[in-house]
Design an enzyme around this catalytic site. Structure first.
Site, PDB file in Angstrom:
ATOM      1  N   LYS A  56       5.151 -10.163  -2.325  1.00 58.25           N
ATOM      2  CA  LYS A  56       5.956 -11.349  -1.883  1.00 58.25           C
ATOM      3  C   LYS A  56       7.352 -11.281  -1.883  1.00 58.25           C
ATOM      4  O   LYS A  56       8.220 -11.482  -0.860  1.00 58.25           O
ATOM      5  CB  LYS A  56       5.320 -12.474  -1.972  1.00 58.25           C
ATOM      6  CG  LYS A  56       3.874 -12.631  -1.559  1.00 58.25           C
ATOM      7  CD  LYS A  56       3.586 -12.589   0.094  1.00 58.25           C
ATOM      8  CE  LYS A  56       2.438 -12.814   0.521  1.00 58.25           C
ATOM      9  NZ  LYS A  56       2.115 -12.399   1.906  1.00 58.25           N
TER      10      LYS A  56
ATOM     11  N   TYR B  10       0.251 -10.040  -6.119  1.00 57.36           N
ATOM     12  CA  TYR B  10       0.347 -10.572  -4.897  1.00 57.36           C
ATOM     13  C   TYR B  10       1.940 -11.195  -4.903  1.00 57.36           C
ATOM     14  O   TYR B  10       2.700 -11.152  -4.115  1.00 57.36           O
ATOM     15  CB  TYR B  10      -0.424 -11.964  -5.024  1.00 57.36           C
ATOM     16  CG  TYR B  10      -0.162 -12.838  -3.908  1.00 57.36           C
ATOM     17  CD1 TYR B  10      -0.740 -12.822  -2.929  1.00 57.36           C
ATOM     18  CD2 TYR B  10       0.716 -13.921  -4.166  1.00 57.36           C
ATOM     19  CE1 TYR B  10      -0.693 -13.809  -1.616  1.00 57.36           C
ATOM     20  CE2 TYR B  10       1.045 -14.807  -3.112  1.00 57.36           C
ATOM     21  CZ  TYR B  10       0.289 -14.843  -1.904  1.00 57.36           C
ATOM     22  OH  TYR B  10       0.485 -15.685  -0.913  1.00 57.36           O
TER      23      TYR B  10
END
Length: 282
Positions: free
Chosen positions: A159, A155
């Site tokens: 990002k 994740y």
């Protein structure tokens, strides 16, 4: 873009959470909004809710991890509104676990939604925004985890990628009249902790025992509690609207993590200081 009235915005992940907050704020500013989401029932509810406020909105279902579906959504937006001025790449999932728990399908899903969905959104909608010559704006939702990685979660990798493309794209598109912002929210009251509810069946889910173990971890429980008591997504939507109007490069939701990011920058500077004065070998 100081005046958003009668401009058209396309917002992904718009059926709930930050996406719905952004769609609501843009609609309140007089923009026409196409809401896009993979969760059809929630999307219909969100669209109908905004229509009751006399907002000019519509909805289109799409899995942003599939380029063909995102392209079809773009065509539907043009058919409905004629032009696109604002792209909000907001769809995101929690996705894969830390090092030692990665699986090919988890990685494919996390990267597909969080990063490829953003890249494809820019590739598809960027030329549409440029084509009419009226200016526009692109907002992509990263996370505070796009500036501060405190673990091995893919994740975080996605990002960081969203921050990178936004920073680079901002320089390239400014001369063409298109602004670019990256949204780096902290803990917001969303459904990201239950994002597996929308995981497409083409991906194998982790076995129940592994999933239960991950959800029982101290970190998972901490994040869940912070998300459940987090910032109102409608407030985040207002911040994004302001960010578009004022052409901000970075849009933050709070200052909680500012000291940690400053510490990261200080550590980077230490790396430069360690070699300062040395003559590189050529």
């Amino acid at each position: 873009m100081k005046d958003l009235a009668n401009k058209t915005a396309f917002v992904t992940g718009a059926a709930s959470g930050i996406g719905l907050g952004i769609a609501t704020a843009l609609a309140q500013a007089g923009a026409k909004v196409m809401l896009c989401d993979i969760e059809e029932a929630a999307l219909d509810k969100a669209v109908q809710g905004l229509k009751r406020t006399n907002a000019d909105v519509d909805g289109v279902k799409a899995d942003v991890s599939l380029k063909t579906e995102l392209d079809a959504a773009a065509k539907a937006t043009l058919a409905r509104f004629g032009k696109v001025h604002i792209l909000v790449n907001n769809a995101g999932v929690g996705g894969a676990g830390p090092y030692g728990a990665w699986t090919d399908d988890d990685l494919a899903w996390t990267v597909g939604v969080n990063l490829m969905g953003v890249l494809w959104g820019i590739e598809i909608f960027g030329p549409l925004i440029e084509s009419h010559g009226e200016g526009g704006h692109i907002v992509s939702t990263a996370s505070i985890a796009g500036l501060l990685s405190r673990g091995s979660l893919p994740y975080n990798v996605t990002k960081y990628g969203v921050v990178a493309i936004s920073e680079g794209l901002r320089m390239e598109l400014a001369p063409r009249g298109v602004g670019v912002s990256v949204l780096c929210p902290g803990f917001i009251r969303t459904q990201i902790m239950t994002s597996r509810r929308n995981e497409p069946p083409r991906f194998d889910r982790p076995d129940r025992a592994a999933l239960a173990k991950a959800e029982a971890s101290e970190l998972h429980q901490f994040v869940r509690q912070r998300v459940e008591t987090g910032i109102d997504p409608l407030y985040v939507g207002e911040l994004v609207r302001e960010g578009i109007e004022e052409d901000r490069a970075y849009i933050f939701t709070d200052t909680e993590f500012e000291p940690y990011i400053e510490a990261r920058f200080a550590a980077i500077k230490q790396g430069f200081d360690a070699i300062r004065g040395r003559e590189p070998r050529r």
